[in-house]
Design an enzyme around this catalytic site. Structure first.
Site, short mmCIF file in Angstrom:
data_model
loop_
_atom_site.label_atom_id
_atom_site.label_comp_id
_atom_site.label_asym_id
_atom_site.label_seq_id
_atom_site.Cartn_x
_atom_site.Cartn_y
_atom_site.Cartn_z
N ARG A 1 -6.96 32.69 -17.26
CA ARG A 1 -7.68 33.63 -16.38
C ARG A 1 -6.91 34.96 -16.29
NH1 ARG A 1 -12.13 35.67 -13.90
NH2 ARG A 1 -11.74 36.32 -11.76
N GLN B 1 3.93 36.50 -9.95
CA GLN B 1 4.87 35.51 -9.42
C GLN B 1 4.29 34.70 -8.25
OE1 GLN B 1 8.79 36.86 -8.13
NE2 GLN B 1 9.53 36.18 -10.12
N GLU C 1 0.83 -1.22 0.00
CA GLU C 1 0.00 0.00 0.00
C GLU C 1 0.86 1.26 0.00
OE1 GLU C 1 -4.40 -0.81 1.86
OE2 GLU C 1 -3.16 0.73 2.76
#
Ligand SMILES: Cc1cc2nc3c(=O)[nH]c(=O)nc-3n(C[C@H](O)[C@H](O)[C@H](O)COP(=O)(O)OP(=O)(O)OC[C@H]3O[C@@H](n4cnc5c(N)ncnc54)[C@H](O)[C@@H]3O)c2cc1C
Length: 375
Positions: free
Chosen positions: A264, A275, A238
Site C-alpha cells: 500500500r 515509522q 484451557e
C-alpha cells in the site's frame, strides 16, 4: 534449554497448517455446521491430547502447536475455539476422571469429532466466582437428580454431551461441588437458542437447563466433591493450550500487515516506510513472540509435571491481551478497509475480545498471579 522443534513436530505443524488452509479457504464465511466441524476434526485436533487408544496422546506443547497451526490456517477462529473448548474443558476431564465405562463410551467419539461436547459451568450468579453455584445434584437411588441453569455454554446448542458441575453438599463449600458428564438427550436437559454473539460466530453458545434430570452414578467424574479441582484441571489445559489458537491468529495478522504495508502506497511510498506504521507492526511481532514464549513455557511445565498455575495464568493473560491489541492494530494498519466486515480484520477484534473473558477474565488471571506470588 532447547528452542528447536524436532522433525516430527515440524512436520506435524506444517501438515496441520496446510490442511487448515486448504480446508477453510478465506472466502468461505465463518459459521458452525456438523460438516465444517468434521472437516476440522480431520486434522486430528479434537483428539490431540486425549490419551491412546482413543486419541493421539500428545502432550500439552505438541497439542498447543496443533491449535496454533489451526488458528493460523483457518480464518474461522470461532470454529477452532469450539474444538478447543470441546477438547480441553470436556474430553480432558472425562479422560482424566471418568470411570472406565464412561471413557469407553465417550472418548472415541469425542476424539474423532463424531460427538460434540460443551462445558457447562457458568451460571447467572456464578461467573468469575465459580464457587457460588446454584445448580444442585441431589443423591437418589443409583445416581443424582440435577436442577439448575447454566448461562453460557460454548457448543451448548449442538452438543451431544455436557461436562457440568453442581452442588452435592451445600455445607462443604469448595469440596461440595461434583462434576458430571451428562448425555444431552437425557430427559430434563434443554439447550436454549444460540446466542447472537459479537464474535467467535463459528462456535454456537447457549444456556443449558437441567430440570429434574436423572444422571446415573457412573456419570460422576472423579469422586463426589472433587468438582472444583476437576474444573481447575480443565482450566489449566484451557489457559495453557487453547490460547495457542490465538498465537496462530497473531501470526496471520502480522503476515497480513507486513504484506499490506509493503504494497500500500501513500505520499509516494509504501506505508511500511513510515515509522509509525512499521513500529506498530514491530509491536505486534513483539506481542506475538512474548506471548508465544510464555505459552510454550506453560505447556512445558504441564508436560514436565511442574506446578503450572502461575505460568498458565501469565500465558493466558499475555496471549489474550496480545491478540486483542494486535487485532486492533491490524485494523489501523489497513485503514478504512480494515474496518469493513467480511475481510477478517474487524472480526478478529471481536474474536479476540472473547479471549479476555472466558477461561477466567484478565482480572482473574492477575488475581491468580498475585496469589501465586503470595499477595
Ligand atoms: C466467548 C465466551 C465463551 C464462553 N464459554 C463458556 C463455556 O463454554 N462454559 C462456561 O461455563 N462458561 C463460558 N463462558 C463464560 C465465562 O466463563 C464467564 O463469562 C467469565 O468467567 C466471567 O464471568 P461473568 O461473565 O459472570 O463476569 P463477572 O464474573 O460478573 O465479571 C464482571 C467483571 O468483574 C471482574 N471481576 C469479577 N470478580 C473479580 C475479582 N475477584 N477480582 C477482580 N475482578 C473481578 C471481571 O474481571 C469482569 O471484568 C464463556 C464466555 C465467553 C465470552
Amino acid at each position: 534449554m532447547d528452542f528447536a522443534w524436532n522433525d516430527t513436530q515440524r512436520r506435524r505443524y506444517e501438515r496441520a497448517l496446510s490442511a487448515a488452509r486448504a480446508a477453510f479457504p478465506p472466502e468461505e464465511p465463518p459459521g458452525f455446521s456438523r460438516e465444517r466441524w468434521r472437516r476440522l476434526a480431520k486434522f486430528g485436533l479434537m483428539g490431540a491430547s486425549v490419551p491412546r487408544p482413543y486419541g493421539e496422546g500428545l502432550g500439552a506443547l505438541d497439542t498447543a502447536r496443533l491449535f496454533e497451526a489451526a488458528g493460523k490456517g483457518c480464518g474461522d477462529t470461532g470454529l477452532v475455539f469450539a474444538a478447543a473448548a470441546h477438547l480441553f474443558a470436556c474430553a480432558m476431564p472425562i479422560a482424566g476422571f471418568g470411570a472406565p465405562a464412561l471413557r469407553e463410551r465417550l472418548l472415541g467419539g469425542l476424539a474423532t469429532g463424531e460427538l460434540i461436547a460443551g462445558n457447562a459451568m457458568t451460571e447467572a450468579e456464578a461467573g468469575s466466582d465459580v464457587g457460588d453455584l446454584r445448580t444442585t445434584a441431589r443423591p437418589v437411588d443409583g445416581g443424582y437428580v440435577l436442577d439448575g441453569v447454566k448461562s453460557f455454554v460454548s457448543n451448548g446448542p449442538v452438543a451431544d454431551v455436557y461436562v457440568t458441575y453442581a452442588v452435592t453438599d451445600p455445607d462443604a463449600g469448595h469440596w461440595g461441588i461434583t462434576a458430571f458428564a451428562v448425555d444431552a438427550r437425557t430427559p430434563g436437559v434443554t439447550a436454549g437458542p444460540a446466542f447472537d454473539k459479537a464474535g467467535l460466530t463459528g462456535c454456537r453458545a447457549s444456556t443449558v437447563t437441567f430440570d429434574g434430570c436423572f444422571v446415573p452414578a457412573g456419570a460422576v467424574l472423579g469422586e463426589p466433591g472433587q468438582g472444583s479441582a476437576i474444573f481447575q484441571h480443565s482450566m489449566g489445559w484451557e489457559r495453557a493450550c487453547l490460547f495457542a489458537l490465538y498465537l496462530g491468529v497473531q501470526d496471520r495478522l502480522v503476515e497480513r500487515c507486513v504484506a499490506h504495508a509493503r504494497e500500500r502506497r501513500q505520499f509516494g511510498r509504501p506505508i511500511g516506510r513510515f515509522q509509525s506504521v512499521s513500529n506498530r507492526i514491530a509491536d505486534m511481532k513483539l506481542r506475538l513472540e512474548a506471548s508465544r514464549l510464555l505459552l510454550y513455557r506453560a505447556c512445558w511445565a504441564m508436560d514436565a509435571g511442574e506446578p503450572a498455575v502461575l505460568p498458565a495464568a501469565l500465558s493466558k493473560l499475555a496471549t489474550s491481551e496480545a491478540v486483542l491489541a494486535s487485532a486492533a492494530d491490524a485494523v489501523r494498519v489497513f485503514g478504512g478497509r480494515g474496518y469493513l466486515a467480511g475481510d477478517g480484520l474487524a472480526e478478529a477484534v471481536d474474536d479476540a475480545l472473547g479471549g479476555v473473558i472466558f477461561s477466567g477474565t484478565s482480572d482473574i488471571q492477575r488475581r491468580l498471579v498475585a496469589m501465586e506470588l503470595g499477595l
